[in-house]
Design a protein around this motif. Sequence first.
Motif, PDB file in Angstrom:
ATOM      1  N   SER A 123       0.553  -1.005   0.045  1.00  8.54           N
ATOM      2  CA  SER A 123      -0.097   0.262   0.239  1.00  8.54           C
ATOM      3  C   SER A 123       0.902   0.703  -0.143  1.00  8.54           C
ATOM      4  N   GLY A 124       0.372   2.303  -0.931  1.00 10.18           N
ATOM      5  CA  GLY A 124       1.413   3.300  -0.733  1.00 10.18           C
ATOM      6  C   GLY A 124       0.794   4.722  -1.162  1.00 10.18           C
ATOM      7  N   GLN A 164      -4.499   6.317  -0.492  1.00 11.77           N
ATOM      8  CA  GLN A 164      -3.481   5.476  -0.377  1.00 11.77           C
ATOM      9  C   GLN A 164      -4.253   4.880  -1.417  1.00 11.77           C
ATOM     10  N   HIS A 165      -2.883   3.542  -2.284  1.00 15.77           N
ATOM     11  CA  HIS A 165      -3.645   2.730  -3.496  1.00 15.77           C
ATOM     12  C   HIS A 165      -2.386   1.353  -3.149  1.00 15.77           C
ATOM     13  N   LEU A 166      -3.286   0.355  -4.378  1.00 15.45           N
ATOM     14  CA  LEU A 166      -2.777  -1.042  -3.873  1.00 15.45           C
ATOM     15  C   LEU A 166      -1.811  -1.314  -5.105  1.00 15.45           C
ATOM     16  N   TYR A 167      -0.251  -1.123  -5.056  1.00 16.30           N
ATOM     17  CA  TYR A 167       0.786  -1.699  -5.944  1.00 16.30           C
ATOM     18  C   TYR A 167       1.788  -2.680  -6.024  1.00 16.30           C
ATOM     19  N   ARG A 177      -0.012   0.433 -10.027  1.00 13.47           N
ATOM     20  CA  ARG A 177      -0.940  -0.166  -9.311  1.00 13.47           C
ATOM     21  C   ARG A 177      -2.033  -0.470  -9.301  1.00 13.47           C
ATOM     22  N   ILE A 178      -2.866  -0.980  -9.077  1.00 15.52           N
ATOM     23  CA  ILE A 178      -3.620  -2.302  -9.582  1.00 15.52           C
ATOM     24  C   ILE A 178      -4.631  -1.881  -8.542  1.00 15.52           C
ATOM     25  N   SER A 179      -5.171  -1.250  -7.813  1.00 18.36           N
ATOM     26  CA  SER A 179      -6.219  -0.678  -6.827  1.00 18.36           C
ATOM     27  C   SER A 179      -6.210   0.804  -6.677  1.00 18.36           C
ATOM     28  N   SER A 180      -7.133   1.150  -6.317  1.00 22.16           N
ATOM     29  CA  SER A 180      -7.576   2.753  -5.537  1.00 22.16           C
ATOM     30  C   SER A 180      -8.697   2.708  -4.947  1.00 22.16           C
ATOM     31  N   PRO A 181      -9.302   3.363  -4.248  1.00 22.42           N
ATOM     32  CA  PRO A 181      -9.910   3.346  -3.001  1.00 22.42           C
ATOM     33  C   PRO A 181     -11.391   4.138  -4.091  1.00 22.42           C
ATOM     34  N   THR A 182     -12.800   3.749  -4.649  1.00 24.25           N
ATOM     35  CA  THR A 182     -13.031   3.995  -5.255  1.00 24.25           C
ATOM     36  C   THR A 182     -14.558   3.747  -5.583  1.00 24.25           C
TER      37      THR A 182
END
Length: 354
Positions: free
Chosen positions: A178-179, A191-194, A210-215
């Motif tokens: 997470s970054g 924070q996003h997932l990388y 980046r493979i996921s963001s809080p959307t």
Amino acid sequence: MRKGLSVLMVYTFFFLGCTTSAVEKGSSPATANVYFTNPITDGADPWVIKKDGYYYYCGSGMGGIYISKSRKLTEPGERVVVWRPPAESWNSHNIWAPELHFFNGKWYIYYAAAKKAGGPFLYQQSGVLESASEDPFGAYLDKGRVYTGDNIQDTSSVKWAIDLTPLSLNGQLYALWSGWENNAETDRTKQHLYIARMSNPWTISSNRVRISSPTEPWETGGELDLNEGPQVLKHQGKVFIIYSTRESWLKEYRLGQLALSDTTLSPMEPASWVKSGPVFQGNDQVFGVGHCSFTKSPDGTEDWIAYHTKKSTAPGWNRDIRLQEFTWHADGSTDFGEPIPAGVPIKVPSGEEK
């Protein structure tokens, strides 16, 4: 009467009935005592790994990173500090969420740390320790920071990163974490997932993706939008990333899921991952369900999740650690069910009762 209270009464009645029956039939205390209750201990960000019939828990505290060893999943052993941070270094303070992994005859601990103590938490970066031998309680060599940025040619351009965990897939090792998109002057940063490739357990060899963001609606709407605590879960040829979302200090903390639609596809492609959730969240008696790890029962027939919850609805990080069995839907996806309230009897993992 609230639904949760009714469930508690049913579980308690069932538990008392079963244990009374066992004792009346002349069973020994060892065979009659086949239940446990949550929480199993205080703490947060539980990491547990099973190897050679033992469960190793890993956590931060006691002035460093500790490991415990036990035959029983529900009863962690004595905590032994295996590494203490150096003074005046990038990793001297704020030791967060260590994980213990075993590769090629050695143990590796992935963790996050910072050069300054306390908040605001602006300096968290990820590092790795390597054991000197196959003994998880032996000496560890600090292998330094892992690269978590966008320019692999300039390793000083590392970005804020926590909760790093490895993924082994099709002969290739990857790092997930997470970054932040960019280093910032406030810790109220999304924070996003990388993901990135690794050339060995301590070296990232590619730029991050980046493979996921809080959307999604269930990931947003609070004080801070975040994705964190990614954990790898494999089942019948499928690969899942179970991660935490919403605010870790609030009761709305919960788990989401990324599923690799086809394991022949590259996990470095964001389109390869399908998001769903929440897959596990709190209720009126269990608050802030998040940051998990996974393991098997002693006999290998059951899947178990270790996770932390808040001790109250008040904002903050006062948390405890819990265990619960989970199953699978017919399509192969996870079925975590509902978190069981504290104090409700739960059958011990299969094989532990012996």
